[in-house]
Design a protein around this motif. Structure first.
Motif, PDB file in Angstrom:
ATOM      1  N   VAL A 206       1.101  -1.272  -0.064  1.00 59.15           N
ATOM      2  CA  VAL A 206      -0.454   0.280  -0.067  1.00 59.15           C
ATOM      3  C   VAL A 206       0.808   1.071   0.594  1.00 59.15           C
ATOM      4  O   VAL A 206       0.870   2.093  -0.666  1.00 59.15           O
ATOM      5  CB  VAL A 206      -0.888  -0.375   1.505  1.00 59.15           C
ATOM      6  CG1 VAL A 206      -1.656   1.044   1.504  1.00 59.15           C
ATOM      7  CG2 VAL A 206      -1.627  -1.074   0.691  1.00 59.15           C
ATOM      8  N   ARG A 207       1.338   1.334   0.608  1.00 66.37           N
ATOM      9  CA  ARG A 207       2.848   2.126   1.024  1.00 66.37           C
ATOM     10  C   ARG A 207       3.761   2.578  -0.122  1.00 66.37           C
ATOM     11  O   ARG A 207       4.849   3.221  -0.099  1.00 66.37           O
ATOM     12  CB  ARG A 207       3.570   2.628   2.280  1.00 66.37           C
ATOM     13  CG  ARG A 207       2.625   2.934   3.618  1.00 66.37           C
ATOM     14  CD  ARG A 207       3.394   3.078   4.758  1.00 66.37           C
ATOM     15  NE  ARG A 207       2.343   3.295   5.962  1.00 66.37           N
ATOM     16  CZ  ARG A 207       2.386   4.707   6.299  1.00 66.37           C
ATOM     17  NH1 ARG A 207       2.909   5.281   6.228  1.00 66.37           N
ATOM     18  NH2 ARG A 207       1.472   4.495   7.276  1.00 66.37           N
ATOM     19  N   GLN A 208       3.751   1.580  -0.817  1.00 68.32           N
ATOM     20  CA  GLN A 208       4.871   1.742  -2.296  1.00 68.32           C
ATOM     21  C   GLN A 208       6.193   1.432  -1.890  1.00 68.32           C
ATOM     22  O   GLN A 208       6.502   2.369  -1.656  1.00 68.32           O
ATOM     23  CB  GLN A 208       4.920   2.055  -3.190  1.00 68.32           C
ATOM     24  CG  GLN A 208       2.887   2.090  -3.557  1.00 68.32           C
ATOM     25  CD  GLN A 208       3.129   2.860  -4.657  1.00 68.32           C
ATOM     26  OE1 GLN A 208       3.406   4.218  -4.683  1.00 68.32           O
ATOM     27  NE2 GLN A 208       1.792   2.568  -5.894  1.00 68.32           N
ATOM     28  N   VAL A 209       6.899   0.818  -0.211  1.00 64.39           N
ATOM     29  CA  VAL A 209       8.095   0.496  -0.690  1.00 64.39           C
ATOM     30  C   VAL A 209       8.168  -0.211   0.730  1.00 64.39           C
ATOM     31  O   VAL A 209       8.046  -1.847   0.196  1.00 64.39           O
ATOM     32  CB  VAL A 209       8.116   1.152   0.901  1.00 64.39           C
ATOM     33  CG1 VAL A 209       8.105   2.857   0.882  1.00 64.39           C
ATOM     34  CG2 VAL A 209       7.109   0.985   1.960  1.00 64.39           C
ATOM     35  N   GLU A 210       9.429  -0.998  -0.469  1.00 66.35           N
ATOM     36  CA  GLU A 210      10.322  -2.505   0.175  1.00 66.35           C
ATOM     37  C   GLU A 210      10.093  -2.401   1.950  1.00 66.35           C
ATOM     38  O   GLU A 210      11.486  -1.204   1.939  1.00 66.35           O
ATOM     39  CB  GLU A 210      11.647  -2.933  -0.639  1.00 66.35           C
ATOM     40  CG  GLU A 210      12.405  -3.440   0.176  1.00 66.35           C
ATOM     41  CD  GLU A 210      13.603  -3.821  -1.715  1.00 66.35           C
ATOM     42  OE1 GLU A 210      13.970  -5.060  -0.876  1.00 66.35           O
ATOM     43  OE2 GLU A 210      13.772  -3.687  -2.071  1.00 66.35           O
TER      44      GLU A 210
END
Length: 525
Positions: free
Chosen positions: A205-209
């Motif tokens: 959802v937050r588009q982070v790894e």
């Protein structure tokens, strides 16, 4: 503020859980209770105040301040990038944001034993005043925090402005609601639980790894510490902490889903609870009275706001019996009516009832983790309820409400989290009888992010409204609840955002309600 002493832990269990005198010494040094010994500064490779600053549990003469040194807050070993050395942290409290008038200064020790957190308890301040604070450690200065003391207990304040929040699963959405909350003109924030979630984390959802060590369920102290580091990496959460004093209590997900203190007593469960409690203490602005002793923690307490309001924070996890008939929903569970079943435990219940007798406040507010009102999900003849909240402990709920009425509580208002939905409800003497007397009011607040975007009113919400005549409002969006309390009225605004799965959502007031002094029940605002 009144706190209950935690139950004793047996010597053998204390040894198993590693509880000893060192913990008491560490918290005394971290709270500034004793003079700070000379300590060698740890080498500063990065900024240590990545988790921000906070204050909490305001009293008329002071507050507790908080920070935790963590140059690398996601470190898999849970140390936050620190080594084993103690670090001296200095702090200042001022009457102005530029610190031209410093009214209190001191030092505390950030020890490895408590995750390099400090909790200095400030006294000697003026009642009902705004103050500013900051920390210094490892050659760096923290962000500036703003806080407020409570009014004199004999005073009759014209108002109390607060918001209550809960349920902030990091990987379900952005904390935009906190950004809007930080812009409100509040005296304090009440957090009613699920500050973090124990489930494996993903970053879709937050588009982070997300690092691999966060993609597992939390069980150990190191894992809980790193999880708090992840959650506090959100700038909107840090800003909300820095803007207002918080009054916080945990629910279930800070440990594990639907845990029950009287039931989860095997050694693995107690060790996990001990780790979770310690990490919770290390990362929230809590007083020494909340320092865990292994798997026990003193969390129920009262915050007074002059003679206007008493905020009684309940703990509905540590002392409860196991949920009846499992912990899901049921339309056939006679066990939930058993008179001996308890959500609060006998000692906490008696403490609560004594408070009904002794409080001089006009508004008696219960900070509560799980809905007290009945929430039947079957519009038909059956009553189908969740069994984890008060619906699984009906006799105790009825007793608490009856005692509030018989002991002359002038205005009983319950504020609640947990459900990821907004409710405005009238608390009935007998929820099975729609004609029974209204004895109080409950406002249930939705989640900050948990359950993702939500909707205004879905199928479940419509079923709740149809099945429960005492429910006046249901909404299934994300957000927070804003309350304004005066001697004559209580005003509640349900503040919602249209989405959390992408950033920068606007905020709006979805519904408003009013409670009149001396007249339990709801009026639309």
């Amino acid at each position: 503020m009144v706190c209950r002493t935690s139950p004793a832990v047996s010597p053998s269990r204390r040894r198993f859980l590693g509880i000893g005198a060192a913990s008491a010494a560490a918290v005394a040094l971290g709270s500034g209770l004793f003079p700070v010994p000379s300590t060698r500064p740890a080498s500063a490779r990065a900024y240590p105040f990545t988790l921000g600053v906070a204050s909490g549990d305001p009293r008329p003469d002071g507050v507790v301040l908080w920070t935790r040194l963590a140059p690398d807050p996601l470190a898999p070993d849970g140390r936050g990038g620190m080594d084993d050395r103690d670090v001296t942290v200095s702090y200042q409290v001022a009457a102005d944001e530029r610190f031209t008038t410093v009214v209190h200064r001191g030092e505390a020790v950030a020890s490895a034993e408590l995750g390099h957190s400090v909790h200095p308890e400030i006294t000697g301040l003026e009642p009902d005043r705004e103050y500013f604070y900051r920390f210094r450690a490892m050659g760096e200065i923290s962000p500036v925090g703003r806080t407020r003391t409570a009014p004199d207990p004999r005073a009759e304040p014209s108002m109390l402005r607060f918001a209550f929040v809960s349920c902030q699963r990091w990987d379900d959405g952005h904390y935009t609601a906190y950004r809007h909350l930080a812009e409100e003109g509040l005296d304090l924030v009440v957090h009613l639980g699920d500050y973090l979630y124990e489930y494996p984390v993903h970053g879709r959802v937050r588009q982070v790894e997300v690092p691999d060590h966060l993609a597992v369920e939390t069980v150990t102290l190191e894992q809980y510490r790193a999880r708090y580091g992840l959650y506090k990496s959100d700038p909107d959460l840090r800003e909300a902490h820095a803007r207002f004093p918080w009054v916080a209590v945990l629910d279930d997900h800070e440990v594990k889903n639907n845990w029950a203190g009287a039931a989860d007593t095997d050694e693995a469960a107690l060790a996990r609870r001990s780790a979770a409690f310690q990490a919770y203490y290390e990362n929230l602005p809590l007083r020494r009275s909340a320092l865990p002793a292994g798997p026990t923690m003193g969390l129920h307490r009262r915050i007074t706001w002059g003679r206007l309001a008493d905020l009684t924070m309940l703990d509905t996890r540590q002392y409860r019996d196991d949920q009846p008939c499992g912990d899901g929903r049921s339309a056939d569970c006679p066990e939930r009516f058993a008179p001996e079943r308890t959500l609060l435990g006998a000692e906490q219940r008696e403490w609560l009832l004594q408070g009904f007798d002794t409080s001089p406040a006009r508004w008696h507010v219960l900070g509560n983790q799980v809905p007290m009102t009945q929430t039947d999900t079957d519009p038909g003849p059956d009553t189908r309820v969740w069994l984890d909240p008060w619906d699984g402990y009906v006799a105790e709920r009825d007793r608490v409400l009856a005692e509030a009425a018989s002991r002359g509580v002038r205005n009983l208002v319950v504020v609640t989290g947990d459900r990821h939905q907004n409710y405005a409800a009238e608390l009935r003497a007998d929820h099975a009888d729609p004609d029974s007397a209204t004895v109080g009011t409950e406002f249930v607040g939705t989640s900050i992010s948990s359950s993702r975007d939500g909707q205004d009113l879905g199928e479940q919400g419509r079923a709740l409204l149809e099945a429960n005549p005492h429910l006046r409002f249901v909404n299934e969006q994300r957000g927070y609840v804003r309350c304004l309390v005066t001697p004559e009225h209580w005003f509640t605004d349900f503040r919602v955002v249209p989405y959390v799965t992408r950033p920068n959502a606007p905020v709006s007031t979805r519904a408003s309600f009013v409670v009149e002094d001396g007249r339990p029940g709801l009026l639309e605002g």
